[in-house]
Design an enzyme around this catalytic site. Structure first.
Site, PDB file in Angstrom:
ATOM      1  N   CYS A 360       0.822  -1.220   0.000  1.00 55.07           N
ATOM      2  CA  CYS A 360       0.000   0.000   0.000  1.00 55.07           C
ATOM      3  C   CYS A 360       0.852   1.264   0.000  1.00 55.07           C
ATOM      4  CB  CYS A 360      -0.959  -0.003   1.183  1.00 55.07           C
ATOM      5  SG  CYS A 360      -0.150  -0.102   2.799  1.00 55.07           S
ATOM      6  N   HIS A 491      -1.853   0.540   7.534  1.00 53.93           N
ATOM      7  CA  HIS A 491      -2.355   0.853   6.191  1.00 53.93           C
ATOM      8  C   HIS A 491      -2.051   2.314   5.867  1.00 53.93           C
ATOM      9  CE1 HIS A 491      -4.509   0.073   2.587  1.00 53.93           C
ATOM     10  NE2 HIS A 491      -5.616   0.746   2.888  1.00 53.93           N
ATOM     11  N   ASP A 512      -8.037   4.528  -2.001  1.00 57.50           N
ATOM     12  CA  ASP A 512      -7.515   3.394  -1.235  1.00 57.50           C
ATOM     13  C   ASP A 512      -6.882   2.406  -2.208  1.00 57.50           C
ATOM     14  OD1 ASP A 512      -7.037   1.156   0.380  1.00 57.50           O
ATOM     15  OD2 ASP A 512      -8.836   1.496   1.591  1.00 57.50           O
TER      16      ASP A 512
END
Length: 578
Positions: A360, A491, A512
């Site tokens: 991520c 995250h 996202d």
């Protein structure tokens, strides 16, 4: 069957045993003057009153002295002068009964101590007897002759020697045992000495000292045994404690190793390979499950190898044109929104089979860089660049470490990212942008600033960041500000705008990397539904992590500013709010 502890004879019942013991008791009654035995107590009393009238008078005097010494008259009959000095269990019991101060303590377990106690008492009684005989010199010869004629030669109460005449016995006692007769007993007001350990009363200090020495010897022996036992117990306790500590340390070490290995797996530092290995492994799984034809596997593998070779992302996870689609949507719909601010143009990148679960941070950097590459203000510092693939980003961060950026962070990741699945966060994104001469800074919202763990200060900061351009603008404002890198525990995401509703509540617009392309493609339709924006909108109640960090881009750096920031990164600091 019951067995007698004295003679060993066995009887059949308890009454028989009691009768048997009475016989023993009667046999143990001995006349203190002539050693007559084997008669009952009443017969012995009658014998003493008739045959030893004069001696019995002396005995009563002894009893009166004992009453003064011990403060009691309850046990007069047990204070009889024991001239024979026969040390047996019944005599010892009688000796103990003469001392009501602490009768239970007088009966010590050590037989030597019992004998000394008896000896001390009879020594005192014998002195009184001899002194009385000296005072009654007129009766001495008569008594002696009667005693010798009727009951036999006398015996020394100290050493047991037998003389033919009582006069010889007196001479023997005065000469041989003179040291034991050095205390005058002319009256009963003499000083008395209490044994501090058992309560025995003595009239002679030296005898008391010998008596106490016996106590000390016994206690010393017991203490020695206690020390041996205590030493053994301490050694055993020490061994048990050492074993328990060893097991505890072993268990703690095992848990630490497991936790460390878990963290290594979680952050991609378990030497299980990097992007390339995971991509190939996951594609093989898809082929084995029938979800991917072998031809597709080989085609994707070839494309991946080409992308890795040139260091540029293949664009298979990219979705473009979302900012433009959002602009149209807010212009034509969203009646509940008072005003919205959008970042400059940015592409969305989502995770692939090669970086699923750990990529991520790299994908958010690709989003941020895609915006900077489309902004003319950064052409000078990003000249000729394209959006790199993940292994290339890892290589770029390693190069920044080699330049001297963030040595502490480099040490934590073992100065190596390529070939691993190591996570990156706000610090790595900051040093990478700074090494590219992009001016940015980190803001740390290290604790909540609102009720129920919310972060209203975070929303206010982002609103000020985007609304600083075009004050009093129309409903939709497309700013020139790049998107914001947003990091929280586990995250990271990318903030591409913020909307203010008519009720003055704020809502962030977020990309996202975990959202797949098929979902992002829905935003490109002409008639975008409000439900499609649900995946982008994040209200204050949706962001309740304990801590948030953002990386905000502010422009380009000069070479001198880059050097200064590299020096500042030696001790990494961030702006903290609040």
């Amino acid at each position: 069957m019951l067995s007698c502890d004295i003679c060993g004879e066995t009887v059949t019942s308890e009454p028989d045993m009691k009768a048997h013991l009475i016989v023993h008791m009667e046999n143990e009654i001995v006349c203190p003057f002539c050693k007559l035995s084997g008669v009952s107590y009443d017969e012995m009393c009658f014998h003493i009153e008739t045959a030893h009238f004069e001696q019995n008078t002396l005995e009563r005097n002894f009893e009166r002295i004992n009453t003064v010494q011990f403060g009691t008259s309850d046990n007069k009959k047990d204070n009889t002068l024991q001239c024979g000095m026969e040390v047996n269990s019944s005599i010892l019991s009688g000796c103990a009964s003469n001392h009501p101060k602490n009768s239970s303590q007088c009966l010590t377990k050590d037989s030597t101590l019992k004998h000394e106690t008896f000896y001390s008492e009879n020594l005192t009684e014998s002195r009184k007897f001899l002194k009385s005989r000296e005072k009654q010199s007129g009766l001495t010869e008569v008594k002696g002759s009667i005693y010798e004629t009727t009951y036999g030669p006398p015996e020394c109460p100290f050493c047991g020697k037998i003389e033919e005449h009582s006069e010889d016995m007196e001479t023997h006692v005065k000469t041989t045992h003179a040291n034991l007769l050095d205390i005058s007993l002319e009256d009963c007001d003499q000083p008395l000495y209490d044994c501090p350990m058992c309560g025995l009363i003595c009239t002679n200090y030296h005898i008391l000292q010998e008596h106490v020495d016996l106590h000390l010897e016994e206690n010393s022996f017991c203490q020695g045994m206690d020390r041996v036992q205590c030493s053994g117990d301490l050694q055993l306790a020490h061994q048990l404690q050492q074993e328990e500590d060893r097991k505890r340390r072993s268990e703690e070490s095992r848990q630490e190793i497991e936790e460390f290995q878990k963290l290594q797996r979680q952050y991609g530092l378990d030497n299980s390979g990097g992007y390339k290995q995971q991509q190939l492994r996951n594609m093989e799984i898809e082929v084995n499950r029938g979800r991917m034809p072998p031809s597709e596997f080989h085609r994707r593998k070839a494309d991946m190898m080409e992308s890795l070779a040139i260091g540029i992302d293949d664009g298979k996870t990219k979705t473009s044109g979302i900012i433009e689609a959002l602009h149209r949507y807010y212009q034509n719909a969203a009646t509940d929104v008072r005003q919205v601010w959008l970042s400059s143009v940015v592409d969305h990148f989502h995770s692939s089979l090669g970086d699923k679960g750990w990529g991520c941070g790299y994908r958010n950097f690709q989003m941020l860089l895609s915006s900077l590459l489309q902004n003319d203000a950064y052409d000078d510092c990003l000249k000729g660049m394209s959006v790199p693939c993940i292994p290339k980003i890892q290589s770029m961060i390693e190069d920044a470490w080699k330049e001297g950026f963030d040595p502490q962070g480099a040490s934590q990741l073992n100065n190596r990212l390529q070939g691993t699945k190591a996570w990156i966060g706000a610090c790595e994104v900051y040093i990478l942008l700074t090494s590219l001469r992009v001016k940015c800074h980190i803001v740390d919202f290290h604790k909540s600033t609102g009720p129920l763990g919310t972060h209203p200060r975070l929303f206010e900061w982002i609103l000020n960041y985007y609304s600083s351009e075009g004050e009093g603008s129309p409903k939709v404002v497309c700013t020139s500000k790049p998107p914001i890198y947003l990091q929280h525990q586990g995250h990271s995401r990318t903030v591409i705008g913020i909307e203010e509703k008519k009720n003055r509540t704020l809502c962030l617009l977020i990309f996202d990397p975990g959202c797949p392309s098929r979902e992002m493609q829905k935003l490109l339709k002409q008639d975008v539904e409000a439900s499609s924006l649900k995946q982008l909108r994040k209200s204050m109640g949706n962001l309740k992590h304990k801590q948030y960090q953002i990386v905000a881009v502010e422009g380009a750096l000069s070479p001198e500013e880059k050097v200064a920031r590299r020096q500042d990164s030696q001790v990494f600091t961030a702006e903290k709010i609040p």
